[in-house]
Design an enzyme around this catalytic site. Structure first.
Site, PDB file in Angstrom:
ATOM      1  N   ARG A 249       0.829  -1.207   0.000  1.00  0.00           N
ATOM      2  CA  ARG A 249       0.000   0.000   0.000  1.00  0.00           C
ATOM      3  C   ARG A 249       0.863   1.257   0.000  1.00  0.00           C
ATOM      4  NH1 ARG A 249      -4.845  -1.849   4.064  1.00  0.00           N
ATOM      5  NH2 ARG A 249      -6.169  -2.695   2.410  1.00  0.00           N
ATOM      6  N   GLY A 346      -5.819  23.319 -20.786  1.00  0.00           N
ATOM      7  CA  GLY A 346      -7.030  23.675 -21.519  1.00  0.00           C
ATOM      8  C   GLY A 346      -7.488  22.528 -22.405  1.00  0.00           C
ATOM      9  N   GLU A 370      -6.072  -2.020  -4.002  1.00  0.00           N
ATOM     10  CA  GLU A 370      -5.327  -2.266  -2.742  1.00  0.00           C
ATOM     11  C   GLU A 370      -5.922  -1.493  -1.568  1.00  0.00           C
ATOM     12  OE1 GLU A 370      -1.035  -2.742  -2.857  1.00  0.00           O
ATOM     13  OE2 GLU A 370      -1.183  -3.066  -5.021  1.00  0.00           O
TER      14      GLU A 370
HETATM   15  N1  COS Z   1      -1.133  -7.432   9.432  1.00  0.00           N
HETATM   16  C1  COS Z   1      -1.259  -8.565  10.134  1.00  0.00           C
HETATM   17  N2  COS Z   1      -2.444  -8.958  10.679  1.00  0.00           N
HETATM   18  C2  COS Z   1      -3.513  -8.187  10.474  1.00  0.00           C
HETATM   19  C3  COS Z   1      -3.433  -6.982   9.739  1.00  0.00           C
HETATM   20  C4  COS Z   1      -2.180  -6.621   9.217  1.00  0.00           C
HETATM   21  N3  COS Z   1      -2.040  -5.498   8.512  1.00  0.00           N
HETATM   22  N4  COS Z   1      -4.657  -6.414   9.707  1.00  0.00           N
HETATM   23  C5  COS Z   1      -5.466  -7.206  10.407  1.00  0.00           C
HETATM   24  N5  COS Z   1      -4.769  -8.277  10.861  1.00  0.00           N
HETATM   25  C6  COS Z   1      -5.294  -9.356  11.706  1.00  0.00           C
HETATM   26  C7  COS Z   1      -5.846  -8.754  12.990  1.00  0.00           C
HETATM   27  O1  COS Z   1      -4.818  -8.635  13.975  1.00  0.00           O
HETATM   28  C8  COS Z   1      -6.899  -9.741  13.377  1.00  0.00           C
HETATM   29  O2  COS Z   1      -6.285 -10.855  13.975  1.00  0.00           O
HETATM   30  P1  COS Z   1      -6.951 -11.549  15.298  1.00  0.00           P
HETATM   31  O3  COS Z   1      -8.308 -11.996  14.837  1.00  0.00           O
HETATM   32  O4  COS Z   1      -6.020 -12.656  15.607  1.00  0.00           O
HETATM   33  O5  COS Z   1      -7.029 -10.463  16.315  1.00  0.00           O
HETATM   34  C9  COS Z   1      -7.463 -10.228  12.052  1.00  0.00           C
HETATM   35  O6  COS Z   1      -6.434  -9.963  11.082  1.00  0.00           O
HETATM   36  C10 COS Z   1      -8.725  -9.482  11.668  1.00  0.00           C
HETATM   37  O7  COS Z   1      -8.446  -8.075  11.701  1.00  0.00           O
HETATM   38  P2  COS Z   1      -9.575  -6.976  11.658  1.00  0.00           P
HETATM   39  O8  COS Z   1     -10.599  -7.287  12.709  1.00  0.00           O
HETATM   40  O9  COS Z   1      -8.929  -5.632  11.651  1.00  0.00           O
HETATM   41  O10 COS Z   1     -10.225  -7.288  10.261  1.00  0.00           O
HETATM   42  P3  COS Z   1     -11.382  -6.613   9.566  1.00  0.00           P
HETATM   43  O11 COS Z   1     -12.206  -7.687   8.978  1.00  0.00           O
HETATM   44  O12 COS Z   1     -12.065  -5.638  10.479  1.00  0.00           O
HETATM   45  O13 COS Z   1     -10.566  -5.833   8.421  1.00  0.00           O
HETATM   46  C11 COS Z   1     -10.454  -4.238   6.651  1.00  0.00           C
HETATM   47  C12 COS Z   1     -11.244  -4.979   7.709  1.00  0.00           C
HETATM   48  C13 COS Z   1     -11.461  -3.355   6.012  1.00  0.00           C
HETATM   49  C14 COS Z   1      -9.341  -3.422   7.270  1.00  0.00           C
HETATM   50  C15 COS Z   1      -9.811  -5.223   5.648  1.00  0.00           C
HETATM   51  O14 COS Z   1     -10.787  -6.140   5.238  1.00  0.00           O
HETATM   52  C16 COS Z   1      -9.238  -4.510   4.459  1.00  0.00           C
HETATM   53  O15 COS Z   1      -8.112  -3.999   4.484  1.00  0.00           O
HETATM   54  N6  COS Z   1      -9.992  -4.482   3.336  1.00  0.00           N
HETATM   55  C17 COS Z   1      -9.527  -3.932   2.060  1.00  0.00           C
HETATM   56  C18 COS Z   1      -8.951  -5.024   1.279  1.00  0.00           C
HETATM   57  C19 COS Z   1      -8.348  -4.579   0.013  1.00  0.00           C
HETATM   58  O16 COS Z   1      -7.354  -3.866   0.029  1.00  0.00           O
HETATM   59  N7  COS Z   1      -8.941  -5.023  -1.100  1.00  0.00           N
HETATM   60  C20 COS Z   1      -8.427  -4.727  -2.388  1.00  0.00           C
HETATM   61  C21 COS Z   1      -7.986  -5.981  -3.018  1.00  0.00           C
HETATM   62  S1  COS Z   1      -6.282  -6.166  -3.146  1.00  0.00           S
HETATM   63  S2  COS Z   1      -5.874  -5.388  -4.872  1.00  0.00           S
END
Ligand code: COS
Length: 391
Positions: A249, A346, A370
Site C-alpha cells: 500500500r 485547456g 489495494e
Molecule cells: N497485518 C497482520 N495482521 C492483520 C493486519 C495486518 N495489517 N490487519 C489485520 N490483521 C489481523 C488482525 O490482527 C486480526 O487478527 P486476530 O483476529 O487474531 O485479532 C485479524 O487480522 C482481523 O483483523 P480486523 O478485525 O482488523 O479485520 P477486519 O475484517 O475488520 O478488516 C479491513 C477490515 C477493512 C481493514 C480489511 O478487510 C481490508 O483492508 N480491506 C480492504 C482489502 C483490500 O485492500 N482489497 C483490495 C484488493 S487487493 S488489490
C-alpha cells in the site's frame, strides 16, 4: 528535469540514491516508445511482458522479492522504483509493482522450496506473478471471500471466482486466497500458489479499463492443487493478505507520487511555453497558485510515503497506519494535481494520448485498488481511536 531534491532527505541511504540513478537511466534508455504499443487491452499484455523482461535484465526486479528466509523488503527501494517508473511510464510502474505484489506472500510467508521455485524467475523477468484476492462479492470486505479450497487426498480442490486480478491471463502463477475452514469472516482463509495452466483454472474474462492494463476475472472449477501449494499455515490467509498489503500500500502511494510529479513537470512546461493575452501562462498569479498547491501536495505526500517506507525498513514493525496514510493522501493528492495540470493545458489536456490526459486516466484506479480511500480512512480511524501510535 523533475525535482530530485527529496533524495537528500534523511530517509535515504547512499544505495537508494544509486538505485534512483539506475532507474532514471533505465527509463531513459529502455522505455521510450514501448508503452505507445500498448494502446488497447489486447496489446497491453505483450508490452507488460516485454517491460518485465527488460526490468529483469537490468537487475531492477530484485527489490520485488525477499529470497532469504528471515529477510525483509527494502520498502524504500520499492517506493523509489515506483515513484520514478510512474513518472516516466505508468505501465512500467504497473509491471514492476505486480512482480512484487504477486510474490509478496511468498516472500513473506513462503517455505524455502516455494521461494526457490517461484522467486528467481520473477526477479529475472522470465515469469510473471499475480495476486488473486478480490471476488465479485468480496472487494473491500475480504472476509466475504467465497472461493473454497477443500482438502482432497494429498491436496486441495479450489472452486470459485476471482475478479479485478491484475496480470490475470498473462501471469505464470497466482497467489489465490480461498476459504479452507468453516469459520466466517477473516478466519478460515488460506493462501495457495496456483500455476497457470492447472486443470480447472481458466481466465473467464479480460476486463477493459480506462487506462489499459492486463486485468481479468478468473474461474476455478474443481481445480486440484497439491498440498505444497499451500502458502503459510492453513487459516492464516487474512493475515498473509493484510501483511502483504502493509508493504505494497505504501508503494501505491509512491506510484501516485510519480504520476503527480510528471503532471507538475508538464504543467511547468506549459506555463513556460503557452502565451495568453500577451503573457506567458506562468506569469499569472492564478497559474502560480496552482503550481504552489501542486508542489506542496507532492512534498507532503512524499514525506508520508517515505516516512512509512523508512519506518518499516528501519523498525521492522507493522506499519498499517502509516501505509494507509501514505496511500490515502498520495492518491487523493495526485488526482487533484493531475486535474490542475489538465486545467492548465485547456483543450489540449483532454485530447486522447496527450501526457496529461493519459495521467488523468491512469491515476483514477489508484484511489480504488489495494484498498479504497474509504477503507484507508477506516483503517486510520481505527488505529487512531484505539490510541495506538501504529499497529
Ligand atoms: N497485518 C497482520 N495482521 C492483520 C493486519 C495486518 N495489517 N490487519 C489485520 N490483521 C489481523 C488482525 O490482527 C486480526 O487478527 P486476530 O483476529 O487474531 O485479532 C485479524 O487480522 C482481523 O483483523 P480486523 O478485525 O482488523 O479485520 P477486519 O475484517 O475488520 O478488516 C479491513 C477490515 C477493512 C481493514 C480489511 O478487510 C481490508 O483492508 N480491506 C480492504 C482489502 C483490500 O485492500 N482489497 C483490495 C484488493 S487487493 S488489490
Amino acid at each position: 528535469m523533475s525535482d530530485s531534491t527529496f533524495l537528500a532527505w534523511p530517509f535515504f541511504e547512499e544505495r537508494h540514491r544509486r538505485r534512483a540513478a539506475d532507474l532514471e537511466r533505465f527509463a531513459s534508455n529502455e522505455l521510450g516508445g514501448l508503452a505507445s504499443q500498448a494502446h488497447d487491452a489486447d496489446s497491453v499484455g505483450a508490452t507488460c511482458r516485454e517491460i518485465v523482461r527488460r526490468l529483469g535484465r537490468a537487475g531492477l526486479l530484485e527489490a520485488c522479492c525477499v529470497t532469504t528466509a528471515g529477510g525483509a523488503f527494502d520498502v524504500r527501494s520499492l517506493c523509489l522504483s515506483r515513484d520514478i517508473l510512474a513518472r516516466h511510464e505508468g505501465l512500467a510502474d504497473f509491471a514492476f509493482a505486480m512482480q512484487g505484489l504477486g510474490t509478496g506472500p511468498i516472500s513473506l510467508f513462503g517455505s524455502s522450496a516455494q521461494r526457490a521455485t517461484y522467486l528467481p524467475p520473477v526477479i529475472g523477468g522470465e515469469r510473471i506473478a499475480a495476486f488473486a484476492l478480490s471476488e465479485p462479492q468480496a472487494g473491500s470486505d475480504v472476509g466475504a471471500i467465497a472461493t473454497t479450497a477443500t482438502r482432497a487426498g494429498n491436496g486441495y480442490v479450489l472452486n470459485g471466482t476471482k475478479t479485478w486480478i491484475s496480470n490475470g491471463g498473462i501471469a505464470d502463477h497466482y497467489v489465490v486466497f480461498a476459504r479452507t475452514g468453516p469459520e466466517s469472516g477473516s478466519k478460515g482463509l488460506s493462501a495457495f500458489i496456483v500455476d497457470a495452466g492447472t486443470p480447472g483454472f481458466t481466465t473467464a474474462e479480460q476486463i477493459r479499463t480506462i487506462a489499459p492494463h492486463p486485468l481479468a476475472t478468473l474461474a476455478f472449477n474443481d481445480c486440484r492443487v497439491p498440498s505444497q501449494a499451500l502458502l503459510g499455515p492453513e487459516g492464516d490467509g487474512f493475515k498473509i493478505a493484510m501483511s502483504t498489503l502493509d508493504v505494497f500500500r505504501t508503494t501505491v502511494g509512491a506510484a501516485a507520487l510519480g504520476l503527480a510529479r510528471r503532471a507538475l513537470d508538464e504543467a511547468l512546461r506549459r506555463c513556460r511555453e503557452r502565451v495568453v493575452f500577451g503573457k506567458h501562462l506562468g506569469e499569472y498569479q492564478l497559474s502560480q497558485a496552482k503550481i504552489a498547491d501542486m508542489a506542496v501536495g507532492i512534498d507532503a505526500a512524499a514525506l508520508l510515503v517515505y516516512r512509512s517506507a523508512w519506518t518499516r525498513d528501519t523498525q521492522g514493525r507493522r506499519v498499517t497506519r502509516e501505509a494507509s496514510m501514505a496511500k490515502l493522501y498520495a492518491t487523493e493528492m495526485a488526482q487533484q494535481v493531475i486535474d490542475q495540470a489538465v486545467q492548465l493545458f485547456g483543450g489540449t489536456g483532454v485530447v486522447s494520448g496527450t501526457t496529461v490526459e493519459t495521467l488523468y486516466r491512469e491515476i483514477r484506479a489508484l484511489r480504488i485498488y489495494e484498498g479504497t480511500s474509504e477503507i484507508q480512512r477506516l483503517v486510520i480511524a481505527n488505529t487512531v481511536m484505539a490510541g495506538e501510535a501504529s499497529r
